[in-house]
Scaffold this motif. Structure first.
Motif, PDB file in Angstrom:
ATOM      1  N   ASN A   1      -7.096 -11.034   0.132  1.00  0.00           N
ATOM      2  CA  ASN A   1      -5.944 -10.893  -0.769  1.00  0.00           C
ATOM      3  C   ASN A   1      -4.643 -11.189  -0.050  1.00  0.00           C
ATOM      4  OD1 ASN A   1      -6.382  -9.989  -3.653  1.00  0.00           O
ATOM      5  ND2 ASN A   1      -7.875  -8.750  -2.551  1.00  0.00           N
ATOM      6  N   GLU A   2      -4.530 -10.729   1.200  1.00  0.00           N
ATOM      7  CA  GLU A   2      -3.323 -11.017   1.975  1.00  0.00           C
ATOM      8  C   GLU A   2      -3.198 -12.512   2.243  1.00  0.00           C
ATOM      9  OE1 GLU A   2      -3.503  -8.560   5.475  1.00  0.00           O
ATOM     10  OE2 GLU A   2      -3.219  -6.723   4.332  1.00  0.00           O
ATOM     11  N   LEU A   3      -4.312 -13.138   2.637  1.00  0.00           N
ATOM     12  CA  LEU A   3      -4.272 -14.558   2.964  1.00  0.00           C
ATOM     13  C   LEU A   3      -3.947 -15.422   1.756  1.00  0.00           C
ATOM     14  CD1 LEU A   3      -7.322 -14.901   5.405  1.00  0.00           C
ATOM     15  CD2 LEU A   3      -4.881 -14.919   5.977  1.00  0.00           C
ATOM     16  N   LEU A   4      -4.407 -15.002   0.592  1.00  0.00           N
ATOM     17  CA  LEU A   4      -4.165 -15.781  -0.620  1.00  0.00           C
ATOM     18  C   LEU A   4      -2.837 -15.423  -1.294  1.00  0.00           C
ATOM     19  CD1 LEU A   4      -7.759 -15.778  -2.156  1.00  0.00           C
ATOM     20  CD2 LEU A   4      -6.598 -17.650  -0.948  1.00  0.00           C
ATOM     21  N   GLY A   5      -2.094 -14.514  -0.682  1.00  0.00           N
ATOM     22  CA  GLY A   5      -0.807 -14.130  -1.260  1.00  0.00           C
ATOM     23  C   GLY A   5      -0.941 -13.284  -2.510  1.00  0.00           C
ATOM     24  N   MET A   6      -2.082 -12.637  -2.684  1.00  0.00           N
ATOM     25  CA  MET A   6      -2.318 -11.809  -3.869  1.00  0.00           C
ATOM     26  C   MET A   6      -2.187 -10.324  -3.543  1.00  0.00           C
ATOM     27  SD  MET A   6      -5.491 -14.011  -5.543  1.00  0.00           S
ATOM     28  CE  MET A   6      -6.569 -12.675  -5.333  1.00  0.00           C
ATOM     29  N   ASP A   7      -1.719 -10.016  -2.355  1.00  0.00           N
ATOM     30  CA  ASP A   7      -1.593  -8.642  -1.904  1.00  0.00           C
ATOM     31  C   ASP A   7      -0.427  -7.981  -2.622  1.00  0.00           C
ATOM     32  OD1 ASP A   7      -1.930  -6.335  -0.438  1.00  0.00           O
ATOM     33  OD2 ASP A   7      -0.716  -7.051   1.233  1.00  0.00           O
ATOM     34  N   VAL A   8      -0.720  -6.963  -3.396  1.00  0.00           N
ATOM     35  CA  VAL A   8       0.325  -6.266  -4.139  1.00  0.00           C
ATOM     36  C   VAL A   8       0.525  -4.857  -3.598  1.00  0.00           C
ATOM     37  CG1 VAL A   8      -0.005  -7.602  -6.254  1.00  0.00           C
ATOM     38  CG2 VAL A   8      -1.326  -5.495  -5.898  1.00  0.00           C
ATOM     39  N   LEU A   9      -0.071  -4.578  -2.447  1.00  0.00           N
ATOM     40  CA  LEU A   9       0.027  -3.239  -1.878  1.00  0.00           C
ATOM     41  C   LEU A   9       1.322  -3.074  -1.094  1.00  0.00           C
ATOM     42  CD1 LEU A   9      -3.589  -2.903  -0.419  1.00  0.00           C
ATOM     43  CD2 LEU A   9      -2.743  -2.031  -2.611  1.00  0.00           C
ATOM     44  N   ASP A  10       2.012  -1.979  -1.357  1.00  0.00           N
ATOM     45  CA  ASP A  10       3.146  -1.671  -0.485  1.00  0.00           C
ATOM     46  C   ASP A  10       2.568  -1.010   0.774  1.00  0.00           C
ATOM     47  OD1 ASP A  10       2.693   1.092  -0.994  1.00  0.00           O
ATOM     48  OD2 ASP A  10       4.129   1.105  -2.636  1.00  0.00           O
ATOM     49  N   GLU A  11       3.398  -0.839   1.782  1.00  0.00           N
ATOM     50  CA  GLU A  11       2.924  -0.311   3.074  1.00  0.00           C
ATOM     51  C   GLU A  11       2.347   1.092   2.952  1.00  0.00           C
ATOM     52  OE1 GLU A  11       2.346  -1.834   6.004  1.00  0.00           O
ATOM     53  OE2 GLU A  11       2.888  -3.626   4.870  1.00  0.00           O
ATOM     54  N   THR A  12       2.891   1.898   2.060  1.00  0.00           N
ATOM     55  CA  THR A  12       2.393   3.261   1.881  1.00  0.00           C
ATOM     56  C   THR A  12       0.969   3.247   1.344  1.00  0.00           C
ATOM     57  OG1 THR A  12       4.636   4.056   1.484  1.00  0.00           O
ATOM     58  CG2 THR A  12       2.829   5.472   0.731  1.00  0.00           C
ATOM     59  N   ARG A  13       0.748   2.465   0.305  1.00  0.00           N
ATOM     60  CA  ARG A  13      -0.598   2.407  -0.270  1.00  0.00           C
ATOM     61  C   ARG A  13      -1.568   1.735   0.696  1.00  0.00           C
ATOM     62  NH1 ARG A  13      -2.128   1.747  -6.196  1.00  0.00           N
ATOM     63  NH2 ARG A  13      -2.217   3.977  -5.973  1.00  0.00           N
ATOM     64  N   ARG A  14      -1.115   0.710   1.380  1.00  0.00           N
ATOM     65  CA  ARG A  14      -1.969   0.029   2.363  1.00  0.00           C
ATOM     66  C   ARG A  14      -2.411   1.020   3.444  1.00  0.00           C
ATOM     67  NH1 ARG A  14      -1.825  -3.193   7.043  1.00  0.00           N
ATOM     68  NH2 ARG A  14      -2.996  -5.128   6.837  1.00  0.00           N
ATOM     69  N   ALA A  15      -1.494   1.818   3.933  1.00  0.00           N
ATOM     70  CA  ALA A  15      -1.822   2.815   4.957  1.00  0.00           C
ATOM     71  C   ALA A  15      -2.788   3.859   4.400  1.00  0.00           C
ATOM     72  CB  ALA A  15      -0.549   3.490   5.461  1.00  0.00           C
ATOM     73  N   ARG A  16      -2.584   4.246   3.142  1.00  0.00           N
ATOM     74  CA  ARG A  16      -3.486   5.212   2.517  1.00  0.00           C
ATOM     75  C   ARG A  16      -4.896   4.651   2.400  1.00  0.00           C
ATOM     76  NH1 ARG A  16      -0.107   6.626  -1.695  1.00  0.00           N
ATOM     77  NH2 ARG A  16      -1.353   5.517  -3.205  1.00  0.00           N
TER      78      ARG A  16
END
Length: 197
Positions: free
Chosen positions: A159-174
């Protein structure tokens, strides 16, 4: 050996070319990677570039190899840190892949795009993934849970590589925290089974 040959043979020249190619790809994408753009970015002659890389495909293959070398080294370091357990494997892959791709995502995205037109470039990453999965399959614990965690990591990276990452840093860390819990649970399953015996 003359000075020109020494310049061509220099490992630093090869690294400088790869660094320049990564900057071009990071700024413009793999589609805009041309030998001329790399020559300009690296500040070398076209002959110097062609001495190391005979074609754009050879350059892309070398970029992917370097990318794989770096991620493999990070996974191996993570395994030394976390141990050769299911939990250790999941944590090593999470730390290496998610953190590495967060730092070098533009190059990873471009290399992923390049593999669409050059599927042979995926041989090494496929082989490494198969090796990691085979190593995990020999370890005690909840194999399915560990596999689920590793596929979740792959999904986050993709998702990150395809630019589809919608997670903010807080949710990503969670989510990374939850993956750590799954990894621990996968290894605890084998400890609980041993204690019941």
């Amino acid at each position: 050996m003359n000075a020109l040959a020494q310049q061509h043979d220099s490992p630093s020249t090869r690294a400088r070319i790869l660094d320049a190619a990564e900057r071009v790809v990071g700024a413009s994408g793999a589609a805009h990677l041309t030998l001329d753009a790399v020559v300009q970015e690296a500040g070398i002659s076209k002959g110097g570039l062609l001495y190391h890389f005979r074609s754009k495909e050879a350059l892309l293959a070398a970029m992917l190899d370097r990318h794989c070398d770096q991620t493999d080294a990070e996974v191996d370091a993570g395994l030394r840190q976390h141990g050769d357990t299911l939990e250790g494997h999941v944590l090593a892959q999470m730390d290496a892949y998610l953190d590495f791709h967060k730092r070098h995502g533009a190059v990873g995205t471009a290399l992923l795009a390049a593999t669409a037109s050059e599927p042979a470039l995926m041989q090494r990453p496929r082989k490494r993934q198969a090796e990691l999965m085979a190593a995990m399959s020999r370890l005690p614990g909840d194999q399915d849970l560990a596999l689920l965690a590793t596929y979740a990591i792959s999904g986050m990276v993709l998702n990150e590589l395809l630019g589809m990452d919608v997670l903010d840093e807080t949710r990503r860390a969670r989510l990374k925290g939850r993956l750590r819990e799954l990894a621990a649970q996968a290894s605890r399953a084998s400890r609980a089974k041993r204690l019941r015996r």
